[in-house]
Write an enzyme that holds these catalytic residues in place. Structure first.
Site, PDB file in Angstrom:
ATOM      1  N   ARG A 169       0.810  -1.235   0.000  1.00  0.00           N
ATOM      2  CA  ARG A 169       0.000   0.000   0.000  1.00  0.00           C
ATOM      3  C   ARG A 169       0.837   1.277   0.000  1.00  0.00           C
ATOM      4  NH1 ARG A 169      -3.340  -3.106   3.550  1.00  0.00           N
ATOM      5  NH2 ARG A 169      -5.120  -3.907   2.368  1.00  0.00           N
ATOM      6  N   LYS A 201       3.176  11.041 -11.770  1.00  0.00           N
ATOM      7  CA  LYS A 201       2.364  10.104 -12.559  1.00  0.00           C
ATOM      8  C   LYS A 201       3.152   8.810 -12.690  1.00  0.00           C
ATOM      9  CE  LYS A 201      -0.551  12.932 -15.531  1.00  0.00           C
ATOM     10  NZ  LYS A 201      -0.847  13.326 -16.916  1.00  0.00           N
ATOM     11  N   GLU A 212       9.777  16.825 -25.637  1.00  0.00           N
ATOM     12  CA  GLU A 212       9.081  17.275 -24.425  1.00  0.00           C
ATOM     13  C   GLU A 212       9.578  18.656 -23.990  1.00  0.00           C
ATOM     14  OE1 GLU A 212       6.493  15.686 -23.322  1.00  0.00           O
ATOM     15  OE2 GLU A 212       6.758  13.530 -23.588  1.00  0.00           O
ATOM     16  N   LYS A 257       7.132  22.432 -15.232  1.00  0.00           N
ATOM     17  CA  LYS A 257       6.297  21.291 -14.870  1.00  0.00           C
ATOM     18  C   LYS A 257       5.869  21.408 -13.403  1.00  0.00           C
ATOM     19  CE  LYS A 257       5.234  16.561 -15.161  1.00  0.00           C
ATOM     20  NZ  LYS A 257       5.357  15.294 -15.812  1.00  0.00           N
ATOM     21  N   GLU A 262      -4.516  16.357 -12.063  1.00  0.00           N
ATOM     22  CA  GLU A 262      -5.050  16.630 -13.402  1.00  0.00           C
ATOM     23  C   GLU A 262      -6.565  16.823 -13.405  1.00  0.00           C
ATOM     24  OE1 GLU A 262      -2.811  14.721 -16.514  1.00  0.00           O
ATOM     25  OE2 GLU A 262      -4.498  14.913 -17.895  1.00  0.00           O
ATOM     26  N   ARG A 275      -3.486  20.597 -15.579  1.00  0.00           N
ATOM     27  CA  ARG A 275      -2.334  19.728 -15.862  1.00  0.00           C
ATOM     28  C   ARG A 275      -2.410  19.118 -17.260  1.00  0.00           C
ATOM     29  NH1 ARG A 275       0.813  15.447 -11.903  1.00  0.00           N
ATOM     30  NH2 ARG A 275       2.199  14.656 -13.522  1.00  0.00           N
ATOM     31  N   ASN A 326       0.002  17.771 -21.712  1.00  0.00           N
ATOM     32  CA  ASN A 326      -0.195  16.746 -22.737  1.00  0.00           C
ATOM     33  C   ASN A 326      -0.279  17.356 -24.128  1.00  0.00           C
ATOM     34  OD1 ASN A 326      -0.145  14.414 -21.203  1.00  0.00           O
ATOM     35  ND2 ASN A 326      -2.225  14.783 -20.480  1.00  0.00           N
ATOM     36  N   HIS A 342       0.228  15.237 -27.193  1.00  0.00           N
ATOM     37  CA  HIS A 342       0.171  13.838 -26.769  1.00  0.00           C
ATOM     38  C   HIS A 342      -1.073  13.100 -27.260  1.00  0.00           C
ATOM     39  CE1 HIS A 342       3.536  15.041 -24.358  1.00  0.00           C
ATOM     40  NE2 HIS A 342       3.637  13.877 -23.756  1.00  0.00           N
ATOM     41  N   HIS A 357       0.167   9.927 -28.694  1.00  0.00           N
ATOM     42  CA  HIS A 357      -0.097   8.647 -28.021  1.00  0.00           C
ATOM     43  C   HIS A 357      -0.772   7.666 -28.971  1.00  0.00           C
ATOM     44  CE1 HIS A 357      -0.064   9.847 -23.461  1.00  0.00           C
ATOM     45  NE2 HIS A 357       1.110   9.470 -23.902  1.00  0.00           N
ATOM     46  N   HIS A 410       8.424   7.262 -27.490  1.00  0.00           N
ATOM     47  CA  HIS A 410       7.431   8.229 -27.014  1.00  0.00           C
ATOM     48  C   HIS A 410       7.685   9.647 -27.558  1.00  0.00           C
ATOM     49  CE1 HIS A 410       4.517   9.957 -24.247  1.00  0.00           C
ATOM     50  NE2 HIS A 410       5.431  10.851 -23.905  1.00  0.00           N
TER      51      HIS A 410
HETATM   52  P1  NAD Z   1      12.956   4.611 -21.887  1.00  0.00           P
HETATM   53  O1  NAD Z   1      12.760   4.608 -20.450  1.00  0.00           O
HETATM   54  O2  NAD Z   1      12.506   3.443 -22.671  1.00  0.00           O
HETATM   55  O3  NAD Z   1      14.508   4.868 -22.176  1.00  0.00           O
HETATM   56  C1  NAD Z   1      14.961   4.884 -23.505  1.00  0.00           C
HETATM   57  C2  NAD Z   1      16.172   3.961 -23.708  1.00  0.00           C
HETATM   58  O4  NAD Z   1      17.318   4.593 -23.164  1.00  0.00           O
HETATM   59  C3  NAD Z   1      16.044   2.618 -23.018  1.00  0.00           C
HETATM   60  O5  NAD Z   1      16.581   1.640 -23.858  1.00  0.00           O
HETATM   61  C4  NAD Z   1      16.912   2.793 -21.779  1.00  0.00           C
HETATM   62  O6  NAD Z   1      17.424   1.579 -21.304  1.00  0.00           O
HETATM   63  C5  NAD Z   1      17.998   3.674 -22.307  1.00  0.00           C
HETATM   64  N1  NAD Z   1      18.693   4.497 -21.334  1.00  0.00           N
HETATM   65  C6  NAD Z   1      18.144   5.141 -20.270  1.00  0.00           C
HETATM   66  N2  NAD Z   1      19.064   5.934 -19.711  1.00  0.00           N
HETATM   67  C7  NAD Z   1      20.207   5.767 -20.409  1.00  0.00           C
HETATM   68  C8  NAD Z   1      21.501   6.332 -20.313  1.00  0.00           C
HETATM   69  N3  NAD Z   1      21.799   7.298 -19.436  1.00  0.00           N
HETATM   70  N4  NAD Z   1      22.451   5.918 -21.183  1.00  0.00           N
HETATM   71  C9  NAD Z   1      22.153   4.993 -22.136  1.00  0.00           C
HETATM   72  N5  NAD Z   1      20.942   4.443 -22.292  1.00  0.00           N
HETATM   73  C10 NAD Z   1      19.982   4.840 -21.434  1.00  0.00           C
HETATM   74  O7  NAD Z   1      12.250   5.885 -22.574  1.00  0.00           O
HETATM   75  P2  NAD Z   1      12.000   7.361 -22.073  1.00  0.00           P
HETATM   76  O8  NAD Z   1      11.885   8.158 -23.302  1.00  0.00           O
HETATM   77  O9  NAD Z   1      12.961   7.772 -21.034  1.00  0.00           O
HETATM   78  O10 NAD Z   1      10.581   7.266 -21.359  1.00  0.00           O
HETATM   79  C11 NAD Z   1       9.408   6.988 -22.096  1.00  0.00           C
HETATM   80  C12 NAD Z   1       8.323   6.607 -21.121  1.00  0.00           C
HETATM   81  O11 NAD Z   1       8.045   7.688 -20.253  1.00  0.00           O
HETATM   82  C13 NAD Z   1       7.006   6.238 -21.785  1.00  0.00           C
HETATM   83  O12 NAD Z   1       6.532   5.046 -21.235  1.00  0.00           O
HETATM   84  C14 NAD Z   1       6.090   7.391 -21.421  1.00  0.00           C
HETATM   85  O13 NAD Z   1       4.739   6.999 -21.338  1.00  0.00           O
HETATM   86  C15 NAD Z   1       6.648   7.788 -20.094  1.00  0.00           C
HETATM   87  N6  NAD Z   1       6.322   9.155 -19.706  1.00  0.00           N
HETATM   88  C16 NAD Z   1       5.800   9.338 -18.469  1.00  0.00           C
HETATM   89  C17 NAD Z   1       5.500  10.615 -18.032  1.00  0.00           C
HETATM   90  C18 NAD Z   1       5.010  10.823 -16.632  1.00  0.00           C
HETATM   91  O14 NAD Z   1       4.624  11.951 -16.301  1.00  0.00           O
HETATM   92  N7  NAD Z   1       5.044   9.824 -15.785  1.00  0.00           N
HETATM   93  C19 NAD Z   1       5.734  11.711 -18.873  1.00  0.00           C
HETATM   94  C20 NAD Z   1       6.276  11.488 -20.133  1.00  0.00           C
HETATM   95  C21 NAD Z   1       6.567  10.197 -20.543  1.00  0.00           C
HETATM   96  N1  GLY Z   2       3.615  14.335 -18.849  1.00  0.00           N
HETATM   97  C1  GLY Z   2       2.339  14.864 -18.521  1.00  0.00           C
HETATM   98  C2  GLY Z   2       2.113  15.004 -17.050  1.00  0.00           C
HETATM   99  O1  GLY Z   2       2.960  14.689 -16.251  1.00  0.00           O
HETATM  100  O2  GLY Z   2       1.076  15.442 -16.660  1.00  0.00           O
END
Ligand code: NAD
Ligand code: GLY
Length: 367
Positions: free
Chosen positions: A129, A151, A193, A235, A245, A249, A253, A256, A260, A273
């Site tokens: 939890r 998020k 982004e 942010k 949101e 918020r 997006n 997006h 998406h 992404h």
């Molecule tokens: P990812 O986490 O898949 O990382 C991209 C690649 O880079 C992976 O292969 C990873 O292993 C590699 N990598 C990471 N750090 C590295 C480093 N320092 N050196 C070498 N390789 C490295 O992709 P991302 O673009 O970081 O994240 C995308 C995700 O984030 C999506 O799932 C998206 O939905 C999510 N997201 C979430 C929010 C939120 O608010 N929570 C906002 C935007 C995106």
């Molecule tokens: N990336 C959109 C949010 O965090 O709200």
């Protein structure tokens, strides 16, 4: 030229009453992880959740820092890739947390990009939890966006991030030096982004990115720190006003809704992404112009910056009905209508309401 108000700080606070936390942005910050966790009063086992790619690069440094601060460390790895951001991976993480003896008095460290951060954050939100967690983002996208704001979640086969929780970290520790190992493709995806903030909420930031694009693409540390700081500031400001949101918020997006949809249709592995967001922003700018919120010249300027970031705005050819279904799966959809985020000029936003079919017409994808 430094970005006003940004260059002199390396710690920001996200003010959310009892859920407030700091974002630390520094070169070499990873070495201070253990000490900072101690200062926060985190106790018990430190469970590092990472993937093999990031674990190999930075797992040892994170572990040494935590052990030096007196923690017992458990290392848990999930497979690398968006296609593993799912319930099967989450269940394996729960198994590993149980096996490592991670109980309510312990904490989780999410070490990696947005995928690791979202999944590890959701594991932290739900394990027993809720246990505290620390974000150590290692991609540009994670450093400017996903690690901040709480998020967390996983994908469902029918839509991205459909399962999740708002769960704030206790600390976001951004070591800009980790970007040195990130491949250019991923780095550029993260820039989408960054551009998003400029287009939707901060015109001077948009102009700063335009003026400094060469230094950004050369990954000059000083300019990287500035764009990360400004992105996190923007942010944090939005999250402080609307943590869960309820309305505002949603502006984060920008780009997006359609992004998406294309990302989902690529099966979460054909397109990363940020690349999908780049296409979504180019279409959002066109929709904004069709709505009268911006001029064709502003659309051209936004599009030009996206392309200068090394991102494509070519719209993938996909099945029309599948695209409509994917757009309708957007979390901002209510009763068949989607709250769509437009840019008002450059640096301001507007919200409009449309069906998926109307969005295709307004974007010029359909006559
Ligand atoms: P990812 O986490 O898949 O990382 C991209 C690649 O880079 C992976 O292969 C990873 O292993 C590699 N990598 C990471 N750090 C590295 C480093 N320092 N050196 C070498 N390789 C490295 O992709 P991302 O673009 O970081 O994240 C995308 C995700 O984030 C999506 O799932 C998206 O939905 C999510 N997201 C979430 C929010 C939120 O608010 N929570 C906002 C935007 C995106
Ligand atoms: N990336 C959109 C949010 O965090 O709200």
């Amino acid at each position: 030229m430094p970005l006003e108000g940004v260059f002199c700080v390396s710690v920001l606070t996200v003010n959310l009453a009892e859920n407030s936390y700091d974002i630390v942005i520094e070169r070499g910050a990873l070495a201070s992880l253990g000490e900072r966790c101690r200062t926060l009063g985190l106790k018990g086992i430190a469970a590092i959740i990472t993937n093999p790619t990031v674990g190999e690069l930075y797992g040892a440094a994170a572990q040494v820092s935590l052990e030096t601060a007196g923690y017992t460390v458990a290392r848990i790895e999930m497979p690398d890739g968006e296609e593993f951001k799912n319930s099967a991976t989450l269940n394996r993480i729960y198994d590993d947390l149980l096996a490592a003896g991670v109980d309510r008095s312990s904490f989780i460290v999410a070490l990696g990009g947005g995928v690791v951060g979202d999944v590890a954050g959701y594991a932290a939100a739900t394990w027993m939890r809720g246990v505290p967690f620390v974000q150590v983002p290692t991609t540009l996208l994670a450093q400017v966006d996903s690690s901040v704001g709480g998020k967390t979640g996983i994908d469902h086969p029918k839509g991205k991030n459909l399962i999740g929780a708002f769960y704030q970290p206790r600390l976001v520790l951004i070591d800009v030096d980790t970007l040195a190992t990130l491949d250019q493709h991923q780095f550029r995806a993260g820039l989408a982004e960054v551009v998003k903030y400029g287009v939707a909420v901060d015109r001077p930031f948009f102009e700063f990115i335009e003026a400094n694009i060469a230094a950004i693409l050369a990954m000059e540390p000083d300019v990287l720190i500035q764009i990360i700081l400004r992105s996190c500031q923007l942010k944090a400001q939005v999250v402080e006003l609307d943590e869960k949101e309820g309305g505002l918020r949603a502006i984060l997006n920008y780009g997006h809704t359609l992004g998406h949809a294309y990302e989902a249709l690529s099966g979460y592995c054909g397109m990363v992404h940020g690349e999908a967001v780049a296409i979504g922003m180019a279409l959002a700018a066109r929709i904004s112009a069709a709505e009268g919120y911006c001029t064709p010249e502003e659309v051209a300027r936004i599009t030009a910056l996206i392309i200068r970031c090394g991102l494509s705005i070519d719209v993938p050819q996909v099945d029309r009905q599948q695209l409509l279904n994917a757009i309708a799966a957007d979390k901002k959809s209510k009763g068949g209508t989607i709250t769509f985020i437009c840019n008002k000029g450059i640096g301001r936003y507007a919200m409009s309401h449309h069906t998926p079919e109307e969005l295709l017409v307004l974007s010029g994808l359909e006559a």
